[in-house]
Motif scaffolding. Structure first.
Motif, short mmCIF file in Angstrom:
data_model
loop_
_atom_site.label_atom_id
_atom_site.label_comp_id
_atom_site.label_asym_id
_atom_site.label_seq_id
_atom_site.Cartn_x
_atom_site.Cartn_y
_atom_site.Cartn_z
N ILE A 1 0.83 -1.21 0.00
CA ILE A 1 0.00 0.00 0.00
C ILE A 1 0.86 1.26 0.00
CG2 ILE A 1 -1.72 1.35 1.25
CD1 ILE A 1 -2.87 -1.18 2.36
N THR A 2 1.72 1.41 1.00
CA THR A 2 2.52 2.63 1.11
C THR A 2 3.70 2.37 2.03
OG1 THR A 2 2.42 5.02 1.54
CG2 THR A 2 1.28 3.58 3.10
N SER A 3 4.57 3.38 2.15
CA SER A 3 5.74 3.26 3.02
C SER A 3 6.08 4.62 3.60
CB SER A 3 6.94 2.71 2.24
OG SER A 3 7.32 3.60 1.20
N ALA A 4 6.96 4.62 4.60
CA ALA A 4 7.40 5.87 5.23
C ALA A 4 8.77 5.66 5.84
CB ALA A 4 6.40 6.33 6.29
N ILE A 5 9.52 6.74 5.97
CA ILE A 5 10.87 6.70 6.50
C ILE A 5 11.02 7.79 7.57
CG2 ILE A 5 13.32 7.10 5.97
CD1 ILE A 5 12.85 5.97 3.22
N ALA A 6 11.74 7.45 8.64
CA ALA A 6 12.08 8.45 9.67
C ALA A 6 13.58 8.33 9.95
CB ALA A 6 11.29 8.21 10.95
N HIS A 7 14.23 9.47 10.11
CA HIS A 7 15.67 9.47 10.32
C HIS A 7 16.02 9.03 11.74
CE1 HIS A 7 16.68 11.24 6.44
NE2 HIS A 7 15.67 12.08 6.62
N ILE A 8 17.05 8.22 11.84
CA ILE A 8 17.46 7.66 13.13
C ILE A 8 17.89 8.74 14.11
CG2 ILE A 8 19.92 7.33 12.67
CD1 ILE A 8 17.69 4.63 14.14
N VAL A 9 18.36 9.87 13.60
CA VAL A 9 18.81 10.95 14.48
C VAL A 9 17.66 11.53 15.29
CG1 VAL A 9 18.49 12.84 12.82
CG2 VAL A 9 20.32 12.99 14.52
N HIS A 10 16.42 11.29 14.86
CA HIS A 10 15.25 11.82 15.56
C HIS A 10 14.76 10.89 16.67
CE1 HIS A 10 14.41 14.25 11.65
NE2 HIS A 10 15.19 14.93 12.49
N VAL A 11 15.42 9.75 16.87
CA VAL A 11 15.01 8.85 17.95
C VAL A 11 15.32 9.50 19.29
CG1 VAL A 11 15.50 6.63 19.08
CG2 VAL A 11 15.33 6.76 16.59
N ARG A 12 14.31 9.52 20.17
CA ARG A 12 14.47 10.14 21.48
C ARG A 12 13.87 9.25 22.56
NH1 ARG A 12 12.64 16.36 21.06
NH2 ARG A 12 12.77 16.04 23.33
N ASP A 13 14.30 9.51 23.80
CA ASP A 13 13.82 8.72 24.93
C ASP A 13 12.51 9.25 25.50
OD1 ASP A 13 16.04 7.06 24.80
OD2 ASP A 13 17.21 8.32 26.18
N ASP A 14 12.11 10.44 25.09
CA ASP A 14 10.94 11.05 25.73
C ASP A 14 9.73 11.18 24.82
OD1 ASP A 14 12.07 12.90 24.06
OD2 ASP A 14 11.90 14.59 25.44
N LYS A 15 9.84 10.71 23.58
CA LYS A 15 8.68 10.75 22.70
C LYS A 15 8.88 9.76 21.56
CE LYS A 15 10.09 14.50 19.56
NZ LYS A 15 9.69 15.84 19.02
N PRO A 16 7.77 9.30 20.95
CA PRO A 16 7.88 8.29 19.89
C PRO A 16 8.38 8.88 18.58
CG PRO A 16 5.60 8.91 20.24
CD PRO A 16 6.38 9.61 21.31
N LEU A 17 8.75 7.97 17.69
CA LEU A 17 9.17 8.35 16.34
C LEU A 17 7.96 8.23 15.42
CD1 LEU A 17 11.75 9.13 14.74
CD2 LEU A 17 12.02 6.71 14.20
N GLN A 18 7.68 9.29 14.68
CA GLN A 18 6.47 9.35 13.87
C GLN A 18 6.76 9.09 12.40
OE1 GLN A 18 3.70 12.43 14.90
NE2 GLN A 18 2.90 12.63 12.81
N PHE A 19 5.92 8.24 11.79
CA PHE A 19 6.01 7.90 10.37
C PHE A 19 4.74 8.40 9.69
CE2 PHE A 19 8.57 4.96 12.71
CZ PHE A 19 9.69 4.75 11.93
N ASP A 20 4.88 9.33 8.75
CA ASP A 20 3.74 9.91 8.05
C ASP A 20 3.67 9.38 6.62
OD1 ASP A 20 3.12 11.61 10.26
OD2 ASP A 20 4.74 12.96 9.62
N PHE A 21 2.45 9.20 6.13
CA PHE A 21 2.22 8.69 4.78
C PHE A 21 0.83 9.13 4.32
CE2 PHE A 21 1.82 5.46 8.10
CZ PHE A 21 0.45 5.20 8.06
#
Length: 238
Positions: A167-187
């Motif tokens: 159906i679709t895909s999304a990418i998030a950069h590893i540098v945005h990984v944090r301990d205080d909030k989730p990593l968001q993937f938009d599509f």
């Protein structure tokens, strides 16, 4: 006796270049010192950058060794029987939506524990089934785990309506990984996300150290049975 105008003029003509030279020396001295200080600062910054890169490399090597230890068969089976770790109540408040959505969309969580997955460097991808029963899914939130801060690479998700129906895909950069909030993937919104179960496949690219994601795990038959997993994820709908 007053000096003649000619003598005063001569003395002024001699003194003026000396004064100008002295003023130039005064003006150039601070500037030279500033340049020396700036050059010294640049050298120090370069040294610190080299030291930081060395620390990063050592951290990556250490995290890889720890990951190898995790994969040893004796450790793997020990985890099945003895690993009672559950991060559910230890998660930062910034992950509350993931906890809420996990409870809403995953059905019963009895017997499941929130734990880090296998390293995404050791598998082609991790697969999770979603049965959302709500239309227009447009974002997925995940909780990645990195042992050392990373500056390059991506975490990728691919979404399927069936194992072979992309159906679709999304990418998030590893540098945005944090301990205080989730990593968001938009599509682009998936209008039919309420019509059929979805499969999401999570993988990494361009990373050189272990990356895991939190997932919900359960072992059947007291540890001898098959491991069941459910996604620890949040969902945003359009």
């Amino acid at each position: 006796m007053n000096p003649s105008p000619l003598l005063l003029t001569s003395e002024f003509m001699v003194a003026q270049p000396l004064a100008n030279e002295h003023e130039q020396e005064l003006a150039s001295a601070p500037q030279g010192a500033a340049l020396d200080s700036l050059e010294s600062l640049r050298d120090r910054v370069s040294e610190l950058e080299q030291e930081l890169e060395l620390v990063r490399m050592k951290g990556k090597l250490l995290s890889q060794e720890v990951d190898l230890f995790r994969q040893r068969r004796i450790v793997y089976w020990s985890d099945r029987f003895r690993n009672t770790f559950d991060a559910w109540n230890l998660m930062n408040p910034g992950f509350q939506q993931l906890k809420d959505d996990a409870a809403i969309f995953n059905g019963s969580l009895k017997g499941y524990r929130l734990q880090p997955s296998l390293s995404l460097l050791r598998v082609a991808f991790l697969t999770y089934r979603l049965d959302l029963k709500k239309p227009n899914l447009k974002s997925i939130l995940l909780a990645p785990v990195v042992d050392v801060p990373l500056t390059s690479g991506e975490i990728c998700i691919r979404i399927f309506a069936a194992p072979d129906k992309f159906i679709t895909s999304a990418i998030a950069h590893i540098v945005h990984v944090r301990d205080d909030k989730p990593l968001q993937f938009d599509f682009p919104a998936i209008a039919c996300s309420d019509k059929t179960p979805l499969l999401i496949r999570v993988h990494v690219q361009g990373v050189d150290a272990p990356v895991r994601i939190f997932e919900l795990r359960k072992y059947g038959l007291g540890g001898f049975g098959r491991q069941a997993t459910k996604p620890f994820a949040g969902f945003i709908f359009g």
